[in-house]
Design a protein around this motif. Structure first.
Motif, PDB file in Angstrom:
ATOM      1  N   ILE A  96       0.846  -1.201   0.000  1.00 32.60           N
ATOM      2  CA  ILE A  96       0.000   0.000   0.000  1.00 32.60           C
ATOM      3  C   ILE A  96       0.883   1.253   0.000  1.00 32.60           C
ATOM      4  N   GLU A  97       1.977   1.217   0.756  1.00 24.43           N
ATOM      5  CA  GLU A  97       2.895   2.362   0.775  1.00 24.43           C
ATOM      6  C   GLU A  97       3.531   2.571  -0.591  1.00 24.43           C
ATOM      7  N   ALA A  98       3.727   1.471  -1.344  1.00 27.38           N
ATOM      8  CA  ALA A  98       4.290   1.594  -2.701  1.00 27.38           C
ATOM      9  C   ALA A  98       3.323   2.299  -3.644  1.00 27.38           C
ATOM     10  N   LEU A  99       2.043   2.325  -3.286  1.00 24.38           N
ATOM     11  CA  LEU A  99       1.042   2.990  -4.123  1.00 24.38           C
ATOM     12  C   LEU A  99       0.947   4.481  -3.821  1.00 24.38           C
ATOM     13  N   ALA A 100       1.753   4.967  -2.870  1.00 23.90           N
ATOM     14  CA  ALA A 100       1.713   6.379  -2.476  1.00 23.90           C
ATOM     15  C   ALA A 100       1.912   7.280  -3.688  1.00 23.90           C
ATOM     16  N   GLY A 101       1.170   8.371  -3.702  1.00 21.85           N
ATOM     17  CA  GLY A 101       1.211   9.284  -4.844  1.00 21.85           C
ATOM     18  C   GLY A 101       0.135   8.984  -5.867  1.00 21.85           C
ATOM     19  N   ASN A 102      -0.529   7.835  -5.707  1.00 18.55           N
ATOM     20  CA  ASN A 102      -1.600   7.442  -6.641  1.00 18.55           C
ATOM     21  C   ASN A 102      -2.914   7.213  -5.902  1.00 18.55           C
ATOM     22  N   GLU A 103      -3.082   7.925  -4.777  1.00 21.75           N
ATOM     23  CA  GLU A 103      -4.288   7.721  -3.965  1.00 21.75           C
ATOM     24  C   GLU A 103      -5.571   8.022  -4.725  1.00 21.75           C
ATOM     25  N   ASP A 104      -5.504   8.925  -5.709  1.00 21.48           N
ATOM     26  CA  ASP A 104      -6.696   9.267  -6.480  1.00 21.48           C
ATOM     27  C   ASP A 104      -7.187   8.102  -7.338  1.00 21.48           C
ATOM     28  N   LYS A 105      -6.320   7.120  -7.590  1.00 22.69           N
ATOM     29  CA  LYS A 105      -6.704   5.972  -8.415  1.00 22.69           C
ATOM     30  C   LYS A 105      -7.266   4.824  -7.585  1.00 22.69           C
ATOM     31  N   ILE A 106      -7.108   4.881  -6.268  1.00 26.99           N
ATOM     32  CA  ILE A 106      -7.429   3.743  -5.414  1.00 26.99           C
ATOM     33  C   ILE A 106      -8.921   3.702  -5.068  1.00 26.99           C
ATOM     34  N   ARG A 107      -9.500   2.514  -5.215  1.00 24.77           N
ATOM     35  CA  ARG A 107     -10.844   2.228  -4.725  1.00 24.77           C
ATOM     36  C   ARG A 107     -10.737   0.973  -3.861  1.00 24.77           C
ATOM     37  N   ILE A 108     -11.480   0.929  -2.774  1.00 26.33           N
ATOM     38  CA  ILE A 108     -11.388  -0.182  -1.837  1.00 26.33           C
ATOM     39  C   ILE A 108     -12.684  -0.977  -1.873  1.00 26.33           C
ATOM     40  N   VAL A 109     -12.550  -2.293  -1.975  1.00 27.50           N
ATOM     41  CA  VAL A 109     -13.714  -3.178  -2.038  1.00 27.50           C
ATOM     42  C   VAL A 109     -13.667  -4.133  -0.850  1.00 27.50           C
ATOM     43  N   LEU A 110     -14.707  -4.115  -0.036  1.00 28.56           N
ATOM     44  CA  LEU A 110     -14.861  -5.092   1.040  1.00 28.56           C
ATOM     45  C   LEU A 110     -15.671  -6.246   0.466  1.00 28.56           C
ATOM     46  N   ASN A 111     -14.958  -7.280   0.017  1.00 30.52           N
ATOM     47  CA  ASN A 111     -15.578  -8.399  -0.693  1.00 30.52           C
ATOM     48  C   ASN A 111     -16.130  -9.431   0.312  1.00 30.52           C
ATOM     49  N   LYS A 112     -16.962 -10.327  -0.194  1.00 34.23           N
ATOM     50  CA  LYS A 112     -17.568 -11.393   0.604  1.00 34.23           C
ATOM     51  C   LYS A 112     -18.368 -10.820   1.782  1.00 34.23           C
ATOM     52  N   SER A 113     -18.983  -9.664   1.550  1.00 32.33           N
ATOM     53  CA  SER A 113     -19.753  -9.016   2.617  1.00 32.33           C
ATOM     54  C   SER A 113     -21.022  -9.771   2.957  1.00 32.33           C
ATOM     55  N   ASP A 114     -21.439 -10.690   2.080  1.00 35.03           N
ATOM     56  CA  ASP A 114     -22.655 -11.452   2.363  1.00 35.03           C
ATOM     57  C   ASP A 114     -22.417 -12.563   3.384  1.00 35.03           C
ATOM     58  N   MET A 115     -21.162 -12.771   3.771  1.00 38.41           N
ATOM     59  CA  MET A 115     -20.850 -13.840   4.719  1.00 38.41           C
ATOM     60  C   MET A 115     -21.124 -13.437   6.159  1.00 38.41           C
ATOM     61  N   VAL A 116     -21.478 -12.167   6.389  1.00 33.05           N
ATOM     62  CA  VAL A 116     -21.807 -11.698   7.737  1.00 33.05           C
ATOM     63  C   VAL A 116     -23.173 -11.015   7.693  1.00 33.05           C
ATOM     64  N   ASP A 117     -23.876 -10.995   8.842  1.00 29.49           N
ATOM     65  CA  ASP A 117     -25.180 -10.343   8.863  1.00 29.49           C
ATOM     66  C   ASP A 117     -25.004  -8.831   8.997  1.00 29.49           C
ATOM     67  N   HIS A 118     -26.100  -8.078   9.016  1.00 32.39           N
ATOM     68  CA  HIS A 118     -26.015  -6.624   8.949  1.00 32.39           C
ATOM     69  C   HIS A 118     -25.325  -6.028  10.168  1.00 32.39           C
ATOM     70  N   GLN A 119     -25.516  -6.619  11.348  1.00 30.80           N
ATOM     71  CA  GLN A 119     -24.869  -6.085  12.544  1.00 30.80           C
ATOM     72  C   GLN A 119     -23.362  -6.334  12.505  1.00 30.80           C
ATOM     73  N   GLN A 120     -22.974  -7.535  12.100  1.00 35.98           N
ATOM     74  CA  GLN A 120     -21.550  -7.845  11.978  1.00 35.98           C
ATOM     75  C   GLN A 120     -20.896  -7.013  10.882  1.00 35.98           C
ATOM     76  N   LEU A 121     -21.650  -6.772   9.789  1.00 42.85           N
ATOM     77  CA  LEU A 121     -21.099  -5.984   8.691  1.00 42.85           C
ATOM     78  C   LEU A 121     -20.769  -4.566   9.144  1.00 42.85           C
ATOM     79  N   MET A 122     -21.609  -4.001   9.994  1.00 39.42           N
ATOM     80  CA  MET A 122     -21.344  -2.667  10.518  1.00 39.42           C
ATOM     81  C   MET A 122     -20.031  -2.655  11.305  1.00 39.42           C
TER      82      MET A 122
END
Length: 555
Positions: free
Chosen positions: A204-230
């Motif tokens: 992640i530190e190697a990506l410094a300077g390119n923060e505008d290109k970064i998008r973060i995906v929390l995958n497999k979110s269906d494996m937890v219920d709504h309270q755990q997801l929060m």
């Protein structure tokens, strides 16, 4: 077009006319920035020289994440097909960098052959050696998504004891090379694996300077219920806050990007909305590719200028005869002070300087006496490029966008199509985004959807004392403002509901106005143009060709 890039046209008999922003960027780079880079050995310290394919290549999407976070499955989900070399499993399966590209036939190109192909943008990767090239390949297949973008899969980042095993090549260096050239970087996290290992942190530190290109995906979110997801979401933001040294909150997309049934489907609507937002972001990449390349060239030019000042200052302070090695060590040790001196002398922002520790490391094996002194003419050329040439290319970008294909309603067509981005699924089935919801509800039914809820509206209409079957604008307004919606929203509702534009509402129009107000109160958007199925049956003969729109004049 762009003949100004050739300098004084009166001095050149054969002016080269450029048709695209990419051509213009290529020419100003080679004519104006590359000489400064070569003169001060920029490529030995930072990024290799740019080749022609770097300016012509399709937008690239780089996927980065720890093993088993679903990077390869994410690609398969987008393409809706397998690609050569695909391996999916809970263990670290992807052991190489795979560039997934479009071709007429399926195939696989090994790394050593890939970096000698002058038509592809990977030639500079040969500098990372055979150990890397043996772990690099290009998978080609005929896929509509890949006609617009290239997707790069990466080896799963290790954690625990495994991260101490050397890969045999500069893994973070390769990531840094890709980060400078891709259009979008997607960091994938697993809802059950939020820890950020030391190797992941370095990446992640190697990506410094390119923060505008970064998008973060929390995958497999269906494996937890709504309270755990929060709780998982909060824990992820806390972990990211320790790695990303920025005051802004990173945009995190929640979802489950595979074609299996959802484990917990309570968040289905949330996942649909998040996927829609992410896909819109990815679909815009081809339209924004020229702007991204221009932005990256500006960053490169600013870094090249600062690098020139640093190298020239180090050369200036070196003795001519005795004590060169001792002075070199002293200069490297005091590099941070040299940075501060250059900031004051040349009025340079501290954010333009390269990382001082990385610079110290790269200076160790350099002969300072062979550095070149500052050549003001080269800097003037780059300053002129930034002040004039870049500005003119910026002005050309909207013209290229205007020339792009448009849809039937005049809006820009999505540039990425096929696979999970298929517009056929969106338009022709009830499972498209927003189908059967909001103002689209009732579109495939013969009954006027408003009539289901008009009993209350009719009673209210009668209680307001209509005159000859109509409510005046004043009376209708007094009722509509009770919704507590802003006047700007109520004004839009009025323009859509007052179908015959007579400044008053009959019972059908009043029922429609109440329906639209309730839609907004439930969190849905007001349509720009009233859909055909929302037109009251009594008004449809009049409205066969023209439907009420927010863009209509009040004449």
């Amino acid at each position: 077009m762009f003949s100004w890039l050739g300098g004084d046209s009166s001095k050149k008999k054969n002016k080269e006319v450029l048709d695209t922003v990419s051509e213009g960027l290529r020419k100003i780079y080679k004519q104006k920035l590359l000489p400064l880079e070569e003169y001060h050995k920029f490529h030995d310290f930072h990024s290799p020289a740019l080749d022609d394919p770097d300016f012509d290549a399709k937008p690239m999407i780089l996927l980065v994440g720890q093993y088993s976070t679903g990077k390869t499955t994410f690609i398969r989900y987008l393409l809706e097909s397998d690609f050569p070399g695909i391996r999916i499993g809970p263990e670290p399966t992807t052991d190489r960098f795979i560039a997934v590209m479009h071709a007429d036939e399926e195939g696989s190109i090994p790394g050593n052959a890939l970096v000698v192909d002058a038509k592809k943008q990977f030639r500079a990767l040969s500098g990372f050696g055979n150990a890397f090239l043996n772990r690099f390949q290009c998978s080609t297949l005929p896929n509509q998504v890949l006609e617009s973008v290239t997707i790069v899969d990466t080896p799963g980042i290790l954690s625990g004891e495994k991260q101490r095993i050397d890969r045999g090549y500069n893994f973070t260096g390769v990531l840094e090379w890709f980060a400078e050239r891709v259009d979008r970087i997607i960091l994938l996290f697993d809802a059950h694996k939020l820890d950020i290992s030391d190797e992941f942190k370095r990446c992640i530190e190697a990506l410094a300077g390119n923060e505008d290109k970064i998008r973060i995906v929390l995958n497999k979110s269906d494996m937890v219920d709504h309270q755990q997801l929060m709780r998982v979401y909060g824990a992820l933001m806390w972990s990211l806050g320790k790695v990303f040294k920025t005051p802004e909150v990173s945009r995190v997309y929640l979802g489950s990007f595979w074609d299996h049934p959802l484990h917990y489907d309570i968040n289905r609507r949330l996942f649909q909305d998040e996927q829609h937002d992410l896909f819109q972001d990815l679909q815009a990449l081809p339209r924004n590719a020229a702007l991204r390349k221009l932005n990256d060239l500006i960053k490169r030019a600013r870094l090249a200028k600062v690098h020139a000042y640093i190298i020239a200052e180090l050369r200036k302070q070196m003795p001519s005869m005795i004590g060169k090695e001792k002075k070199k060590k002293e200069l490297i040790q005091n590099l941070d002070k040299i940075y501060e001196q250059l900031q004051r002398e040349h009025n340079i922002s501290p954010g333009d300087f390269p990382d001082v520790n990385k610079m110290r490391e790269r200076l160790q094996n350099q002969d300072f006496s062979k550095f070149n002194p500052l050549k003001p003419k080269l800097l003037e050329v780059v300053d002129g490029m930034l002040a004039t040439d870049i500005a003119r290319l910026m002005a050309q970008i909207p013209k290229e966008e205007a020339a792009a294909p448009t849809g039937a309603n005049g809006s820009s067509e999505p540039a990425v199509r096929g696979g999970a981005f298929s517009q056929t699924t969106e338009a022709e089935t009830p499972f498209g985004f927003g189908r059967g919801e909001g103002f689209d509800k009732g579109a495939d039914e013969s009954e006027w959807i408003v009539s289901r809820e008009r009993n209350t509206a009719d009673a209210t209409f009668e209680s307001l004392g209509p005159v000859n079957g109509y409510l005046s604008g004043r009376v209708a307004k007094e009722h509509m403002v009770k919704s507590k919606l802003p006047n700007s929203v109520l004004g839009k509702v009025w323009k859509l509901a007052d179908i015959d534009k007579d400044g008053q509402l009959d019972a059908d129009e009043f029922a429609l106005a109440n329906y639209l107000i309730n839609l907004k109160l439930e969190g849905h958007e007001i349509p720009v143009e009233l859909p055909k199925h929302l037109i009251p049956p009594s008004k449809r003969d009049v409205q066969d060709t023209v439907y009420p729109s927010l863009n209509d004049s009040d004449e």
